[in-house]
Enzyme design. Sequence first.
Site, PDB file in Angstrom:
ATOM      1  N   CYS A 157       0.851  -1.201   0.000  1.00  0.00           N
ATOM      2  CA  CYS A 157       0.000   0.000   0.000  1.00  0.00           C
ATOM      3  C   CYS A 157       0.885   1.248   0.000  1.00  0.00           C
ATOM      4  O   CYS A 157       0.834   2.044  -0.922  1.00  0.00           O
ATOM      5  CB  CYS A 157      -0.922  -0.015   1.202  1.00  0.00           C
ATOM      6  SG  CYS A 157      -2.079  -1.402   1.203  1.00  0.00           S
ATOM      7  N   SER A 184      -3.172   3.251  -1.646  1.00  0.00           N
ATOM      8  CA  SER A 184      -4.453   2.974  -1.011  1.00  0.00           C
ATOM      9  C   SER A 184      -4.285   3.050   0.494  1.00  0.00           C
ATOM     10  O   SER A 184      -3.257   2.626   1.031  1.00  0.00           O
ATOM     11  CB  SER A 184      -4.924   1.568  -1.424  1.00  0.00           C
ATOM     12  OG  SER A 184      -6.040   1.169  -0.674  1.00  0.00           O
TER      13      SER A 184
END
Length: 282
Positions: A157, A184
Site C-alpha cells: 500500500c 491505497s
Amino acid sequence: MSRADELFVQMCRTILDHGTTNEGELVRPRWEDGTPAYTIKGFGITNRYDLREEFPALTLRRTALKSAMDEVLWIYQRKSNNIADLKSHIWDAWADETGSIGKAYGYQIAQVSHYPEGDFDQMDRVLFDLEHTPFSRRIMTNMYTFADLSEMNLYPCAYSVTYNVTQGSDDSRPVLNMVLMQRSQDILAANNWNVCQYAILLMMVARHVGMEAGELLHVIVDAHIYDRHIPIIEELIERPQLSAPRVSLNPEVDNFYDFKTSDLLVEGYETGPQVTSIPIAV
C-alpha cells in the site's frame, strides 16, 4: 493543538462530505461475515507534516508509536517478510503457514542491485547516496515490483519513499525531507499509523547521515473510509484536540542499524480514549 489532528479532521471531513462511494460495485475486500466492504473515498489526498515543528501523532486517539516503529524496522532495518520477526499481529491475516507474507515489503527492500560503486540493497543504497551525493534527485526505495506481485500475499500500500535534501540560508545543516507515496489507505485503521511510522523512519535516517529531519509529504491516491467505519470516524473527529507529544530518538544512537524501539523517547502524549474493536476488511 496538534497539527496532525487538524489535518486528520480536515481530510476525514473532505472525504465524508465530498467523497465518492463504490457501493454496489464489484469490490475485493470483505468483512469477516462475508459482506462486501464498501468505501467512500477521496482521490489524491496530500498532507504535509513538518517534523521541525512537532511530531505528527494524533491526540484524538492514541497511536501505538513503538509498535509502529517496530513495523518500520521490520521492513527497512530487518528487511523481513516473516511475521515471526514482528512483535505485533497486524500482518497475521496475510501470512502463510510459515509466517511469510511472500515477496513483499522487507523482501523487496533486501533485494540487491549492482552499481558502479558496488552491490547494495535498497536501504543501503539510500544511506550511501545520502552520505556521498546528498543533493541527488534519485534517492528512493520502491516496493512495487511488478514481476513479484503474483507472489505477494498483499500488494504494498505504502510502496515508495523518496528522500530529498534542502539547505536554506537559515539552516545550520542539511534538512532531510521525505515523500511517501501510497496507492491505497484505510483512513481509520492505518492513516496515523503510517504517518508516524514514516516520520520515525525519516528521523532515524536523518540521524544516521547527520541531517535534520524536515518535512514528510504523504500522498494517498485512494484515501478511503469503510462503510462500517463511518460512525466511528464521525465520533472521532468531534473529539477535543490536544497538544502534540514530544518524540525524539536516543541521542546515543546514530547508526540506522542500531536503533531499537526502546530508543524512541515519547513525552507528554495525552490522548482521547482508544478506539477498540475496529472491524478490518480483508
